[in-house]
Design a protein around this motif. Structure first.
Motif, short mmCIF file in Angstrom:
data_model
loop_
_atom_site.label_atom_id
_atom_site.label_comp_id
_atom_site.label_asym_id
_atom_site.label_seq_id
_atom_site.Cartn_x
_atom_site.Cartn_y
_atom_site.Cartn_z
N ARG A 142 -3.66 6.15 -7.75
CA ARG A 142 -3.70 4.77 -8.19
C ARG A 142 -2.34 4.15 -8.18
NH1 ARG A 142 -8.07 5.61 -6.54
NH2 ARG A 142 -10.08 4.92 -7.21
N THR A 187 -7.07 2.45 -3.87
CA THR A 187 -5.65 3.03 -4.35
C THR A 187 -4.52 2.18 -4.72
OG1 THR A 187 -6.55 5.25 -3.33
CG2 THR A 187 -4.02 4.72 -3.86
N ASN A 192 -4.77 -1.21 -4.91
CA ASN A 192 -5.38 -2.51 -5.52
C ASN A 192 -5.24 -3.58 -4.55
OD1 ASN A 192 -6.71 -4.07 -7.44
ND2 ASN A 192 -4.76 -4.42 -8.56
#
Length: 217
Positions: A118, A173, A175
């Protein structure tokens, strides 16, 4: 018939994910062999199976088929249900898969697939432009074909969904901005049992590719 699929790491290998999903959805029994990428000897291992030198590789009774789209088309020949039944919609679905197969280079480059990662870093402008184009395509297809009972890009799950599955992962991942309809599609894909099977396996892998992880915060 002996069917074996050689793939890369599930956390990173978007090209491997696509035909893997098609084989799963087509109900084809196959042996899965992971060749970890970016480790000593991985190129030699792949070349020992196919001179193409890339994964995925589908081996049928000892005969190698390379290239994600070709493998997915073979799966569709075994089970036509992974393509729409209407000939025009089927052609649109194939075009969608080809579009993803050949396009959106900035998104691929600046937002590599990383299932377990992330990132909160700013995303490259060209990648954002590609993401907006993907969103627009998704919305167009969903508006024409999706229903509450058939919520995928062309109604029922199809090869097009397999080819955009790694992009669903990228949206999460990194956003990436998305419309309400695109968010609905992302959630639909994430709730799919085979998407979950791949993602959960990728998240548990211990292999790391530093060049790919470097895109994360």
């Amino acid at each position: 018939m002996s069917v074996k699929l050689y793939i890369g790491n599930k956390n990173y290998s978007s090209w491997s994910m696509r035909p893997w999903l098609c084989l799963k959805k087509a109900g084809i029994s196959f042996e899965e062999v992971i060749i970890p990428l970016d480790v000593a000897g991985f190129k030699e291992k792949i070349l020992s199976i196919s001179s193409a030198g890339t994964v995925p590789i589908l081996e049928i009774d000892g005969v190698a088929i390379t290239e994600s789209l070709a493998i997915s088309e073979w799966a569709a020949e075994q089970n036509p249900q992974i393509l729409p039944s209407d000939s025009v919609v089927r052609a649109q679905c194939r075009a969608a898969a080809s579009l993803m197969h050949a396009g959106f280079s900035a998104l691929r480059t600046h937002c590599p697939m990383n299932v377990r990662g992330r990132s909160s870093k700013p995303v490259h402008a060209a990648a954002l432009e590609d993401a907006a184009k993907v969103d627009a395509f998704w919305c167009s297809w969903l508006e024409k074909h999706a229903t509450d009972q058939k919520p995928f890009l062309f109604g029922d799950w199809s090869m097009a969904d397999a080819f955009f599955a790694p992009v669903v992962s990228r949206f999460q991942t990194f956003n990436l901005p998305r419309s309400e309809r695109a968010q609905f599609y992302i959630e639909t894909m994430e709730n799919d049992v085979h998407y979950q099977e791949w993602a959960q396996a990728g998240a548990k892998e211990e292999w790391c590719i530093e060049s790919a992880d470097g895109y994360l915060s």
